[in-house]
Design a protein around this motif. Structure first.
Motif, short mmCIF file in Angstrom:
data_model
loop_
_atom_site.label_atom_id
_atom_site.label_comp_id
_atom_site.label_asym_id
_atom_site.label_seq_id
_atom_site.Cartn_x
_atom_site.Cartn_y
_atom_site.Cartn_z
N ARG A 245 -31.55 23.83 -1.12
CA ARG A 245 -30.18 24.32 -1.06
C ARG A 245 -29.26 23.15 -0.73
O ARG A 245 -29.58 22.32 0.11
N CYS A 246 -28.14 23.09 -1.43
CA CYS A 246 -27.19 21.98 -1.26
C CYS A 246 -25.86 22.56 -0.78
O CYS A 246 -25.13 23.16 -1.56
N ARG A 247 -25.55 22.39 0.48
CA ARG A 247 -24.35 22.98 1.06
C ARG A 247 -23.07 22.22 0.72
O ARG A 247 -21.99 22.77 0.77
N ASN A 248 -23.20 20.94 0.36
CA ASN A 248 -22.03 20.14 0.01
C ASN A 248 -22.33 19.29 -1.24
O ASN A 248 -22.56 18.09 -1.12
N PRO B 102 -26.93 29.11 -9.98
CA PRO B 102 -27.22 30.23 -10.87
C PRO B 102 -25.98 30.63 -11.68
O PRO B 102 -24.88 30.73 -11.14
N TRP B 103 -26.16 30.82 -13.00
CA TRP B 103 -25.07 31.22 -13.88
C TRP B 103 -24.96 32.72 -13.84
O TRP B 103 -25.90 33.44 -14.15
N LYS B 104 -23.80 33.22 -13.47
CA LYS B 104 -23.57 34.65 -13.36
C LYS B 104 -22.55 35.15 -14.38
O LYS B 104 -22.24 36.31 -14.41
N GLY B 105 -22.01 34.26 -15.19
CA GLY B 105 -20.93 34.66 -16.07
C GLY B 105 -19.63 34.72 -15.27
O GLY B 105 -19.62 34.43 -14.09
N GLY B 106 -18.56 35.06 -15.91
CA GLY B 106 -17.29 35.13 -15.18
C GLY B 106 -16.76 33.76 -14.84
O GLY B 106 -16.78 32.85 -15.65
N ARG B 107 -16.31 33.58 -13.60
CA ARG B 107 -15.73 32.30 -13.22
C ARG B 107 -16.79 31.21 -13.21
O ARG B 107 -17.96 31.46 -12.96
N GLY C 69 -27.23 38.52 -11.55
CA GLY C 69 -26.85 37.64 -10.46
C GLY C 69 -28.05 37.39 -9.57
O GLY C 69 -29.10 37.01 -10.03
N ASP C 70 -27.92 37.67 -8.28
CA ASP C 70 -29.03 37.50 -7.34
C ASP C 70 -29.82 38.79 -7.14
O ASP C 70 -30.76 38.83 -6.36
N GLU C 71 -29.43 39.85 -7.83
CA GLU C 71 -30.07 41.15 -7.68
C GLU C 71 -31.08 41.40 -8.80
O GLU C 71 -30.91 40.93 -9.92
N ARG C 72 -32.15 42.13 -8.45
CA ARG C 72 -33.16 42.52 -9.43
C ARG C 72 -33.37 44.02 -9.35
O ARG C 72 -33.34 44.60 -8.27
N ALA D 216 -14.65 14.43 -8.82
CA ALA D 216 -15.91 15.19 -8.87
C ALA D 216 -16.25 15.79 -7.51
O ALA D 216 -16.79 16.89 -7.42
N LYS D 217 -15.92 15.10 -6.45
CA LYS D 217 -16.24 15.58 -5.10
C LYS D 217 -15.58 16.92 -4.79
O LYS D 217 -16.11 17.70 -4.02
N THR D 218 -14.45 17.18 -5.41
CA THR D 218 -13.70 18.41 -5.11
C THR D 218 -13.76 19.43 -6.25
O THR D 218 -13.03 20.41 -6.22
N ALA D 219 -14.62 19.23 -7.22
CA ALA D 219 -14.66 20.08 -8.41
C ALA D 219 -15.53 21.32 -8.25
O ALA D 219 -15.74 22.04 -9.21
N PHE D 220 -16.03 21.59 -7.07
CA PHE D 220 -16.98 22.68 -6.88
C PHE D 220 -16.34 23.89 -6.23
O PHE D 220 -15.63 23.77 -5.24
N ASP D 221 -16.60 25.07 -6.79
CA ASP D 221 -16.19 26.33 -6.19
C ASP D 221 -17.26 26.67 -5.16
O ASP D 221 -18.40 26.98 -5.51
N MET D 222 -16.94 26.60 -3.90
CA MET D 222 -17.94 26.78 -2.84
C MET D 222 -18.30 28.24 -2.60
O MET D 222 -19.05 28.56 -1.68
N GLY D 223 -17.81 29.13 -3.45
CA GLY D 223 -18.23 30.52 -3.41
C GLY D 223 -19.60 30.72 -4.05
O GLY D 223 -20.12 31.83 -4.08
N PHE D 224 -20.19 29.66 -4.58
CA PHE D 224 -21.49 29.71 -5.23
C PHE D 224 -22.54 29.03 -4.36
O PHE D 224 -22.22 28.19 -3.52
N GLU D 225 -23.80 29.35 -4.60
CA GLU D 225 -24.90 28.70 -3.88
C GLU D 225 -25.49 27.62 -4.79
O GLU D 225 -25.99 27.92 -5.88
N TYR D 226 -25.43 26.37 -4.35
CA TYR D 226 -25.89 25.23 -5.13
C TYR D 226 -27.27 24.78 -4.67
O TYR D 226 -27.63 24.93 -3.50
#
Length: 172
Positions: free
Chosen positions: A97-100, A134-139, A46-49, A110-120
């Motif tokens: 970074r894209c907040r919306n 970033p692809w983290k697997g899972g959802r 994910g975001d960790e190294r 398409a405007k509403t197809a984004f899970d905002m729990g991710f950083e775009y």
């Protein structure tokens, strides 16, 4: 059980890392072609190294090894490792970074197809915009656009990518 993942130096796949969990110990190893300068190898989840170590010349290649006690790695999630990286400087890029991300689309679905729990992230191209996460697997970060996305390596990370033309239409 031992798993192997690609090792990236910037945008280039330069070798591999192997990860083995044995009881309370985590064994990490990195192997790659010879790189100029001093580089560290990291396992990425994910975001960790998690540091594997300084890559040391071994003939015409380089390598690093590290053994951790599982209790010492904190929140690092071994089950979500996707690749390794050398911490090489990434190319100066125009990713922002894209907040919306939905605002870049003309289509209401398409405007509403984004899970905002991710950083775009997004960047402009000659023909429109490229949006990544970033692809983290899972959802999946863009469930309504699943069939129109691709997974690509950008700056050594696996990213879900979708393209939009200058008018806000999906590019396929």
């Amino acid at each position: 059980m031992q798993f192997t993942y690609p090792l990236f130096s910037g945008d280039d796949e330069t070798g591999f890392i192997s990860v083995k969990k044995d009881g309370l110990r985590l064994y990490l190893e990195a192997q790659c072609k010879h790189l100029e300068g001093i580089h560290r190898a990291w396992a990425v989840s994910g975001d960790e190294r998690l540091l594997i170590g300084v890559l040391i010349p071994e003939g015409d290649s380089m390598g690093a090894r590290k053994v951790y006690n599982i209790s010492s790695i904190g929140a690092f999630d071994v089950s979500r490792i996707t690749h390794g990286d050398t911490g090489a400087p990434q190319h100066n890029s125009s990713w922002q970074r894209c907040r919306n991300p939905g605002s870049l689309f003309a289509d209401d679905v398409a405007k509403t197809a984004f899970d905002m729990g991710f950083e775009y992230f997004a960047r402009s191209t000659e023909t429109g915009k490229v949006i990544t996460v970033p692809w983290k697997g899972g959802r999946f970060p863009m469930p309504g656009l699943f069939c129109l996305c691709s997974v690509e390596c950008i700056n050594g990370r696996q990213m879900v990518v979708i393209r939009v033309d200058g008018e806000g239409n999906l590019c396929v």
